[in-house]
Design a protein around this motif. Structure first.
Motif, short mmCIF file in Angstrom:
data_model
loop_
_atom_site.label_atom_id
_atom_site.label_comp_id
_atom_site.label_asym_id
_atom_site.label_seq_id
_atom_site.Cartn_x
_atom_site.Cartn_y
_atom_site.Cartn_z
N GLN A 114 33.20 -18.26 21.83
CA GLN A 114 33.41 -17.14 21.22
C GLN A 114 34.43 -16.06 22.31
N TYR A 115 33.77 -16.50 23.62
CA TYR A 115 34.17 -15.36 24.70
C TYR A 115 35.27 -15.94 25.47
N THR A 116 36.45 -15.25 25.64
CA THR A 116 37.47 -15.71 26.76
C THR A 116 37.70 -14.73 27.82
N TYR A 117 37.86 -15.13 28.81
CA TYR A 117 38.11 -13.95 29.96
C TYR A 117 39.12 -13.27 29.64
N GLY A 118 39.33 -12.12 29.63
CA GLY A 118 40.51 -11.11 29.58
C GLY A 118 40.36 -10.48 28.28
N GLU A 119 40.04 -11.34 27.13
CA GLU A 119 40.09 -11.06 25.80
C GLU A 119 38.68 -10.25 25.42
N ASN A 120 37.65 -10.79 26.07
CA ASN A 120 36.17 -10.25 25.35
C ASN A 120 35.57 -9.66 26.94
N TYR A 121 35.86 -10.03 27.95
CA TYR A 121 35.10 -9.71 29.35
C TYR A 121 35.93 -9.54 30.22
N LEU A 122 35.78 -8.74 31.47
CA LEU A 122 36.54 -8.45 32.51
C LEU A 122 35.60 -8.36 33.74
N ASN A 123 36.08 -9.16 34.77
CA ASN A 123 35.14 -8.90 36.00
C ASN A 123 36.25 -7.89 37.00
N LEU A 124 35.87 -6.75 37.10
CA LEU A 124 36.63 -5.70 38.09
C LEU A 124 36.33 -5.54 39.30
N GLY A 125 35.20 -6.37 39.81
CA GLY A 125 34.93 -6.34 41.15
C GLY A 125 34.25 -5.31 41.81
N TYR A 126 34.43 -4.96 43.03
CA TYR A 126 33.89 -3.85 44.03
C TYR A 126 34.64 -2.77 43.86
N GLY A 127 33.83 -1.45 43.91
CA GLY A 127 34.57 -0.20 44.05
C GLY A 127 33.78 0.25 45.29
N ALA A 128 34.61 0.86 46.29
CA ALA A 128 33.99 1.64 47.32
C ALA A 128 33.78 3.14 47.11
N GLY A 129 33.01 3.69 47.73
CA GLY A 129 32.92 5.11 47.57
C GLY A 129 31.90 5.55 47.02
N GLN A 130 30.69 4.80 46.72
CA GLN A 130 29.45 5.37 46.13
C GLN A 130 29.71 6.43 45.00
N GLU A 131 28.92 7.46 45.02
CA GLU A 131 29.01 8.34 43.98
C GLU A 131 30.36 8.78 43.69
N ALA A 132 31.33 9.02 44.74
CA ALA A 132 32.80 9.44 44.52
C ALA A 132 33.17 8.33 43.54
N ALA A 133 32.93 6.98 43.56
CA ALA A 133 33.60 5.99 42.85
C ALA A 133 33.10 6.26 41.35
N ILE A 134 32.20 6.72 41.26
CA ILE A 134 31.53 7.00 39.71
C ILE A 134 32.16 8.31 39.17
N LYS A 135 32.22 9.08 39.99
CA LYS A 135 32.80 10.44 39.68
C LYS A 135 34.42 10.06 39.38
N LEU A 136 35.10 9.33 40.14
CA LEU A 136 36.48 9.01 39.96
C LEU A 136 36.49 8.15 38.33
N ILE A 137 35.97 7.02 38.23
CA ILE A 137 36.04 6.45 37.13
C ILE A 137 35.68 7.20 35.84
N ALA A 138 34.86 8.11 35.89
CA ALA A 138 34.42 8.81 34.83
C ALA A 138 35.61 9.60 34.35
N THR A 139 36.69 9.75 35.03
CA THR A 139 37.80 10.37 34.52
C THR A 139 39.10 9.40 34.43
#
Lengths: 379, 351, 232
Positions: A114-139
């Motif tokens: 049922q599940y194919t990579y890219g169609e149903n799920y993605l691995n976006l890996g690591y994002g540096a920056g701790q809380e600033a990373a969360i703040k950035l991807i929130a927008t």
């Protein structure tokens, strides 16, 4: 005796702790769990999302917390995939990158059809920056995760279509071991953006400080290994059948059919070719690892074993499969009630004995302390 | 020799003998204890670039996608670089079936680990590197556990090794996930596209020159002279952190916490007055206020304030007790995992 | 230049963050600053690795006590850095087999993956698992119910250790139907949801005020400790 206990070499305590954990690991007792409201809230939230919702999982932990949080990651992944949601995985810890692989493995091994990579799920890996990373991807998600772990832009995948920022996701799951973790997700995503729905799974050390966020800022939470075990129990209540009626019936029929000319192995092979499946999958059906077979497979098996399909359906229903309203199951519907899918529940056995040892040590330590004090007073 | 040393050495000796016997027992069944198995999911063949060149062209069926061909160098006109060759024009494109004519310069197998009970299946093979890894990991685990007996060189070796490997690991992760796509990728997009991220689609972004300068200044800290310039990027980090923490803590951990504590003291539900819920709310409210009173050091803790602060300590003690119990749970889970690893993955004691 | 300029940078960066919260028009500037922050955080990780390298190199060159272990650290560091940066054992992207460096840097089976799976994971996890032994030893030696406060702490730990394992159900499950709140699991839920929530909330509010105060001090230039000593 009291003298010996007062000056007890701590290595005896170490040995006791080792045995308290090692013996249940070997014996594997199965202890039942009941989901508590804070865990059930998480389960219910995922159940209530409409099929095809997009869920972002942030796996913010390292090997030092993997034993507690890994089972949550796997249980969430299974539950979300069973519900047919799109999954995006990220991590804010460099050591969290391989943790995403654990989830990928579940999807590749258990949901390959049922599940194919890219169609149903993605691995976006690591994002540096701790809380600033969360703040950035929130927008703006793409400003931090412009490409996935395979080096292709997010826009080229259907799984991330229409997801410009966290605010476009239907649920965010923070599995966190510390900083940055659940606290930062609450502070920088859940609280300032009420449209971002947040649930969490946390370690024992960081669970108590997150309680004030529940239920206003966190919909629910899995605290420590106990939370993970309760979640597995909730999952097995809905997606696992405890019964063995269908596998028993199948094995009995095969045994009854086998003759000197036609061995059980031959019947197995015939069944495999009739169903178009391999030996491993047939073995899974005959041991109840795969249950709630799709109706098409049930009729094929019934034909091959010269049985009435209704008898098979009755046995499956007895096991807990629900074929009412024409419900059909995908053809590798695994039985999530089986202990092989319940790492956290398995780890509750050692918890029991080790907790009892801890309590005994505290009582013993106090007993010696008060006896010594009384002796001194008498003197 | 001390009695303890004799006991320990005998245990070690017994352990090694038991391990050897257990290994021999598995050897009888044709299995190597702790063996790791893999199945090959896919292969990628790479050919000598002097013989074959890789060429990508838009997919005629799906304009958003591209498809790749191997193009024979020898069949290409000398003047034409392979990128300009038209695969439709001639017979330069090597069909997959004809690739057998060439020997791959390198063949990559995409392997996935499988459990040991699938070892006998077709297509499942023993992985030497993973098996060595598992043994190495098991031995390192024992090295670390040896610290419980006393500090020793084996423990120190494991500790020293993990410090070095982890530091380099973090650097590598930072380099491949942030520096390449998010910094260099926005300053030299063509280079990144050509070498590392073929489908990189970010254009040149001039403001990032600023962060490049700050990055260099930060790394300048390593230089023996002029290390003070690292204060500039540091000031940027500190200032930004102060800015967003100020807001986030006041909103999420202050204002909303107060709001969440203002609870109805008389809870009514379908059945009328809900006594237990009302008590619960009252205790939360009083508990928070008592706890805060304890932290309030501007007034001397005497009289009513002193009594409230004492209740506050009780609430905090219960909180710390809960924290202790949960910490114990966490630590035991970690130990369980390590013992599972040794008993199951390595020694195959659990079926 | 050495002291005033950093103060200005810190203040401007901080105020942008604060003002952008209230003015959505500043979103672009805010996002740029956050992107810079994230990149600098990654650079800081590289800096951290480099300073560990420097520290151990010095230790080896000075032949300080235990320098042999520093050699192990250095070897581990350099080998991991090499296999990670040069993607040793990483297959290229299937769509671009001609470009060697396009694959996932930590692809399963690669050398970096191996070093995580078989060095970082087991050693780190085991080091933290050691704490299970020390917490047991501490429970025996240090936890004394000397006064009311200590009794409250121990009593809570008792209830939760029982209530959060099967022992709670075993001991008090028989009256769970009549008095669910008075069973050990019920009491545990009550402690976590009421007393723990109240206590943690008080701590949380206190910390929030503390962080707000220190942040303000930095923005206003009162706290300059991050600039280091005067003659630096």
């Amino acid at each position: 005796m009291s003298e010996w206990l007062t000056n007890l070499d701590r290595r005896w305590i170490f040995l006791a702790m080792f045995l308290a954990v090692a013996i249940p690991v070997l014996l594997q007792p199965e202890l039942p769990e009941q989901p508590t409201p804070i865990v059930q809230a998480v389960f219910d939230k995922i159940e209530s999302l409409p099929e095809g919702s997009t869920v972002l999982l942030s796996l913010d932990y390292d090997p030092a917390s993997e034993p507690e949080l890994g089972p949550m990651n796997v249980a969430f992944t299974r539950h979300l995939a069973l519900r047919g949601h799109n999954l995006l995985y990220i991590t804010l810890w460099p050591t969290g990158v391989p943790m995403i692989d654990d989830a990928m493995r579940v999807l590749e091994n258990e949901f390959a059809d049922q599940y194919t990579y890219g169609e149903n799920y993605l691995n976006l890996g690591y994002g540096a920056g701790q809380e600033a990373a969360i703040k950035l991807i929130a927008t703006d998600l793409a400003k931090l995760f412009g490409v996935d772990s395979r080096g292709r832009p997010l826009g080229s995948y259907n799984a991330a279509r229409g997801i410009r920022s966290l605010q476009d996701t239907d649920l965010v799951i923070s599995i966190g071991a510390g900083y940055p973790g659940t606290k930062e997700w609450v502070q920088y995503a859940g609280t300032p953006f009420p449209e971002i729905q947040l649930v969490a799974g946390v370690t024992g050390v960081s669970a108590p400080p997150q309680y004030p966020y529940y239920p206003q800022q966190l919909i629910g939470m899995l605290p420590a290994i106990k939370g993970a075990a309760e979640y597995e129990a909730a999952l097995s209540l809905v997606y696992g059948t405890a019964g063995e009626a269908l596998p028993e019936l199948l094995n009995e029929s095969i045994q009854a059919m086998s003759t000197d000319e036609r061995s059980e192995d031959e019947i197995h092979e015939e069944l495999q070719s009739a169903l178009g499946i391999g030996a491993t999958q047939l073995q899974s059906i005959l041991t109840g690892r795969i249950n709630c077979l799709p109706l098409e497979q049930i009729s094929t098996i019934a034909e091959a074993l010269a049985l009435d399909p209704m008898v098979l359906i009755e046995a499956a229903t007895e096991d807990g499969c629900d074929y009412a309203d024409g419900r059909d199951y995908p053809d590798n519907y695994l039985n999530y009630g089986r202990s092989e899918f319940q790492t956290a529940l398995r780890r509750m056995g050692p918890q029991l004995s080790a907790h009892l040892l801890m309590l005994a040590l505290i009582v013993l330590g106090n007993l010696i302390f008060f006896l010594d004090r009384r002796k001194e007073r008498r003197r | 020799m001390k009695t303890e040393t004799i006991i320990l050495n005998s245990f070690l000796g017994l352990g090694v003998i038991a391990l050897a016997l257990w290994m021999i027992a598995w050897g009888q069944e044709g299995k190597f204890l702790g063996a790791q198995y893999v199945e090959v999911r896919d292969t990628i063949e790479v050919y000598d670039s002097r013989e074959l060149a890789w060429f990508r062209t838009p997919d005629p069926d799906d304009p958003e996608e591209t498809i790749g061909y191997w193009v024979e160098r020898a069949a290409l006109p000398d003047s034409e670089p392979p990128e300009l060759a038209d695969p439709e024009a001639g017979d330069v494109v090597v069909e997959p079936a004809d690739l057998d004519r060439f020997t791959p310069a390198r063949t990559w197998e995409i392997q996935r680990g499988v459990s040991r009970d699938r070892a006998d299946e077709d297509g499942v093979v023993l992985s030497l590197s993973r098996t060595i890894g598992l043994w190495f990991a098991a031995i390192c685990t024992l090295f670390v556990f040896s610290f419980l007996y006393r500090d020793n060189p084996f423990y120190k070796f494991a500790e020293a090794l993990v410090v070095g490997v982890s530091a380099a690991y973090s650097m590598v992760v930072a380099y491949w996930t942030m520096v390449i796509p998010n910094l260099i990728g926005k300053l030299l997009p063509d280079l990144v596209q050509a070498a590392f991220v073929p489908e990189h689609d970010q254009p040149f972004y001039a403001p990032h020159i600023g962060v490049l300068i700050l990055s260099i200044l930060l790394l300048w800290r390593l230089s023996p002279v002029g290390g003070w310039v690292a204060r500039w990027p540091l000031a940027f980090i500190i200032g930004t952190t102060a800015g967003f923490r100020l807001i986030a803590h006041l909103e999420s951990d202050f204002a909303i916490q107060i709001q969440a504590t203002i609870l109805p003291l008389v809870v009514r539900d379908d059945g009328g007055f809900n006594f237990w819920m009302s008590v619960r709310h009252l205790v939360i409210m009083l508990g928070v206020m008592a706890g805060l009173t304890y932290f309030f050091f501007s007034i001397e803790h005497k009289g009513f304030v002193g009594k409230t602060a004492r209740v506050g300590i009780w609430v905090l003690m219960i909180t710390f007790g809960a924290g202790f119990a949960y910490t114990v749970m966490g630590r035991i889970t970690l130990l369980t995992n390590r013992i599972e690893y040794l008993f199951d993955d390595w020694l195959w004691l659990i079926s | 230049m050495k002291r005033t300029f950093p103060l200005i940078i810190a203040a401007v960066a901080g105020y942008v963050m604060v003002v952008a919260y209230f003015m959505p028009a500043l979103q672009q500037v805010r996002e740029d600053a956050e992107e810079w922050f994230n990149i600098l955080a990654a650079i800081a990780m590289i800096l951290g690795g480099a300073s560990i390298l420097g520290m151990h190199l010095r230790k080896v060159s000075d032949r300080r006590a235990g320098w042999g272990f520093s050699v192990v650290t250095l070897l581990g560091f350099l080998v991991t850095l090499y296999v990670g940066l040069f993607k040793v054992g990483v297959p290229p992207m299937p769509e671009y087999p001609d470009r060697a460096w396009t694959g996932e840097y930590i692809a399963q089976g690669s050398a970096l993956w191996w070093s995580f799976e078989y060095i970082i994971y087991p050693i780190t996890a085991t080091m933290f698992a050691l704490l299970a032994f020390y917490v047991a030893s501490a429970a025996f030696r240090a936890f004394r119910a000397k006064n009311l406060e200590a009794m409250l702490l121990l009593g809570t730990a008792f209830v939760i250790l029982l209530g959060r394992s099967y022992a709670g159900t075993l001991l008090t499950g028989w009256y769970a139907e009549e008095y669910p709140n008075l069973t050990l699991p019920g009491l545990t839920d009550m402690i976590m949801g009421v007393f723990n929530t109240a206590g943690q909330r008080a701590v949380m509010i206190g910390i929030a005020l503390g962080i707000a105060a220190t942040s303000l001090k930095i923005l206003l230039g009162i706290d300059r400790s991050y600039l280091g000593s005067r003659n630096g």
